[in-house]
Design an enzyme around this catalytic site. Structure first.
Site, mmCIF file in Angstrom:
data_model
loop_
_atom_site.group_PDB
_atom_site.id
_atom_site.type_symbol
_atom_site.label_atom_id
_atom_site.label_comp_id
_atom_site.label_asym_id
_atom_site.label_seq_id
_atom_site.Cartn_x
_atom_site.Cartn_y
_atom_site.Cartn_z
ATOM 1 N N TYR A 123 -26.307 38.010 25.979
ATOM 2 C CA TYR A 123 -25.716 37.422 24.782
ATOM 3 C C TYR A 123 -24.187 37.373 24.809
ATOM 4 C CZ TYR A 123 -30.112 37.074 22.167
ATOM 5 O OH TYR A 123 -31.364 36.726 21.722
ATOM 6 N N LYS A 170 -37.151 46.544 31.462
ATOM 7 C CA LYS A 170 -38.006 45.912 32.470
ATOM 8 C C LYS A 170 -37.411 46.236 33.836
ATOM 9 C CE LYS A 170 -41.460 43.085 33.451
ATOM 10 N NZ LYS A 170 -42.868 43.454 33.262
ATOM 11 N N ASP A 203 -42.912 44.146 28.088
ATOM 12 C CA ASP A 203 -44.188 43.442 27.859
ATOM 13 C C ASP A 203 -45.218 44.381 27.248
ATOM 14 O OD1 ASP A 203 -43.958 44.760 30.278
ATOM 15 O OD2 ASP A 203 -44.977 43.240 31.469
ATOM 16 N N ASP A 227 -33.790 41.567 20.085
ATOM 17 C CA ASP A 227 -33.846 40.406 19.194
ATOM 18 C C ASP A 227 -35.306 39.951 19.039
ATOM 19 O OD1 ASP A 227 -33.096 38.285 17.652
ATOM 20 O OD2 ASP A 227 -32.083 37.171 19.225
ATOM 21 N N ASP A 231 -38.193 40.632 15.613
ATOM 22 C CA ASP A 231 -38.931 39.596 14.865
ATOM 23 C C ASP A 231 -40.416 39.979 14.846
ATOM 24 O OD1 ASP A 231 -36.635 37.998 14.539
ATOM 25 O OD2 ASP A 231 -37.794 36.158 14.798
HETATM 26 P P1 ATP Z 1 -33.256 32.040 14.278
HETATM 27 O O1 ATP Z 1 -33.535 31.672 15.692
HETATM 28 O O2 ATP Z 1 -31.898 31.649 13.798
HETATM 29 O O3 ATP Z 1 -33.595 33.483 13.965
HETATM 30 P P2 ATP Z 1 -35.772 30.824 13.617
HETATM 31 O O4 ATP Z 1 -35.910 29.451 14.167
HETATM 32 O O5 ATP Z 1 -36.432 31.978 14.316
HETATM 33 O O6 ATP Z 1 -34.222 31.156 13.378
HETATM 34 P P3 ATP Z 1 -36.036 31.606 10.967
HETATM 35 O O7 ATP Z 1 -35.070 30.893 10.160
HETATM 36 O O8 ATP Z 1 -35.718 32.996 11.369
HETATM 37 O O9 ATP Z 1 -36.347 30.722 12.214
HETATM 38 O O10 ATP Z 1 -37.423 31.604 10.202
HETATM 39 C C1 ATP Z 1 -38.687 31.381 10.770
HETATM 40 C C2 ATP Z 1 -39.620 30.984 9.639
HETATM 41 O O11 ATP Z 1 -39.896 32.110 8.817
HETATM 42 C C3 ATP Z 1 -38.986 29.946 8.727
HETATM 43 O O12 ATP Z 1 -39.291 28.671 9.157
HETATM 44 C C4 ATP Z 1 -39.525 30.273 7.363
HETATM 45 O O13 ATP Z 1 -40.682 29.521 7.101
HETATM 46 C C5 ATP Z 1 -39.874 31.750 7.443
HETATM 47 N N1 ATP Z 1 -38.848 32.569 6.761
HETATM 48 C C6 ATP Z 1 -37.737 33.074 7.302
HETATM 49 N N2 ATP Z 1 -37.029 33.743 6.391
HETATM 50 C C7 ATP Z 1 -37.699 33.647 5.225
HETATM 51 C C8 ATP Z 1 -37.466 34.116 3.887
HETATM 52 N N3 ATP Z 1 -36.383 34.853 3.545
HETATM 53 N N4 ATP Z 1 -38.378 33.823 2.947
HETATM 54 C C9 ATP Z 1 -39.470 33.115 3.242
HETATM 55 N N5 ATP Z 1 -39.753 32.637 4.481
HETATM 56 C C10 ATP Z 1 -38.869 32.895 5.457
#
Ligand code: ATP
Length: 337
Positions: A123, A170, A203, A227, A231
């Site tokens: 990053y 890894k 993994d 990161d 998620d």
């Molecule tokens: P990034 O790569 O910037 O983290 P991303 O493409 O992974 O972005 P996000 O914006 O993190 O996408 O969100 C993924 C999905 O999760 C969104 O499309 C949305 O539907 C859902 N989501 C994210 N945050 C929220 C929130 N605060 N409330 C409701 N739904 C959310």
């Protein structure tokens, strides 16, 4: 009085920021913990308007504040958050994942935190083209690896009774870079004989987060893996809408949701503001510890219990199975604080 700088962001960022301001103002008025909030621009909108994703005035105001809250920014995220993390040396990215009653979590006994190294790895933006190939430099230093390992062990010391650190890497494939990270963590582990230490390939960790998430306590890992895994761990306890994060350095800290700008739901008043509001709770804990201010810690605990009491009573946003809009959910919180 704490000076809070607030980047209002893109996508759902402004809606989340309105919710955060409303909650901070309620705390200021009702709970007598004083804030001076300055809204700042950074991200896609700032880039379009000023030619810079991270304007100089924004950086200066952040530097003169006590802490920064950052709503998600869009496509220009790397030019904002990655730059701020490195510029302010916010080396520890802390992402808790805990199951709460009435949340769509995989199990009800998950309580873990991901401690992600925040300044190195893939990053640092050192990418270039070489003929018909593209190259990215992966930088891992012994100093940064030991620093984050130390942070993880200190965090484990202060947490629940599991007292365990899992170092995720890894090193069987990336022998030099992850080899160094694993070695640094192993060396630091020797200074903490009361905390158990294990190593896991990334993994296997991704699989175990689904298979037996209750087994984790503190996970320490490099930037990219952290990161991705965070998620996943947020989804394991109910979704990104409830997932806060802190970027912590020795003298300053910045708080933000784990998720991005979620353009698909922007402007619809349906985003869950809890991710940002729970980031305020992390900020209050940090300010309280740094300034020896027990009031901050008390108010942070109250904010967290207010959010989860509402969830328990069925007052929820759509992403976690409810019907409340962003503004309705925020009003319930400010009423109940
Ligand atoms: P990034 O790569 O910037 O983290 P991303 O493409 O992974 O972005 P996000 O914006 O993190 O996408 O969100 C993924 C999905 O999760 C969104 O499309 C949305 O539907 C859902 N989501 C994210 N945050 C929220 C929130 N605060 N409330 C409701 N739904 C959310």
């Amino acid at each position: 009085m704490y000076k809070i700088s607030l980047i209002t962001g893109d996508g759902i960022g402004p809606e989340l920021s309105d919710s955060a301001v409303s909650v901070l103002e309620t705390i200021h008025d009702k709970l007598d913990l004083k804030f001076d909030i300055t809204k700042l621009s950074a991200g896609d909108k700032a880039l379009a308007e000023t030619g810079k994703a991270l304007p100089d005035e924004t950086v200066e105001t952040i530097k003169s504040s006590d802490a920064c809250m950052k709503a998600p920014v869009g496509e220009s995220a790397a030019d904002v958050i990655v730059v701020l993390r490195r510029m302010l040396d916010l080396y520890a990215n802390i992402r808790p994942a805990k199951s709460y009653p009435h949340m769509p979590a995989l199990r009800d006994d998950i309580d873990m935190v991901i401690v992600r190294e925040n300044t190195e790895d893939l990053y640092t933006g050192k990418e270039f083209s070489l003929g018909d190939s593209s190259v990215a430099l992966r930088i891992i230093s012994e100093q940064a690896s030991k620093r984050i390992a130390k942070y993880a062990f200190e965090a484990a010391k202060m947490r629940n009774d599991k007292k365990k650190v899992t170092c995720v890497h890894k090193s069987n494939v990336m022998r030099v870079t992850d080899g160094m990270f694993a070695k640094a963590c192993t060396e630091v582990s020797k200074e903490y004989p009361d905390i158990s230490f294990e190593q896991m390939y990334v993994d296997a960790c991704a699989m175990n987060l689904i298979r037996q998430p209750q087994e984790f306590d503190v996970v320490v890992t490099t930037n990219l893996f952290g990161d991705i895994l965070s998620d996943e761990s947020s989804q394991v306890v109910g979704g990104l809408g409830m997932a806060p994060a802190a970027n912590i350095g020795d003298n300053f800290a910045l708080f933000e949701p784990v998720h991005g700008a979620a353009f698909d739901i922007a402007g619809k008043n349906i985003a869950n503001p809890s991710s940002f509001l729970l980031s305020i709770k992390m900020m209050l804990d940090w300010l309280g510890t740094k300034n020896n201010d027990s009031k901050c810690i008390e108010v942070g605990a109250k904010l967290e219990s207010t959010i989860f009491d509402l969830v328990k009573s069925g007052v929820k946003t759509k992403d976690i199975g409810g019907e409340k809009s962003t503004t309705e959910f925020t009003s319930k919180i400010t009423d109940n604080l």
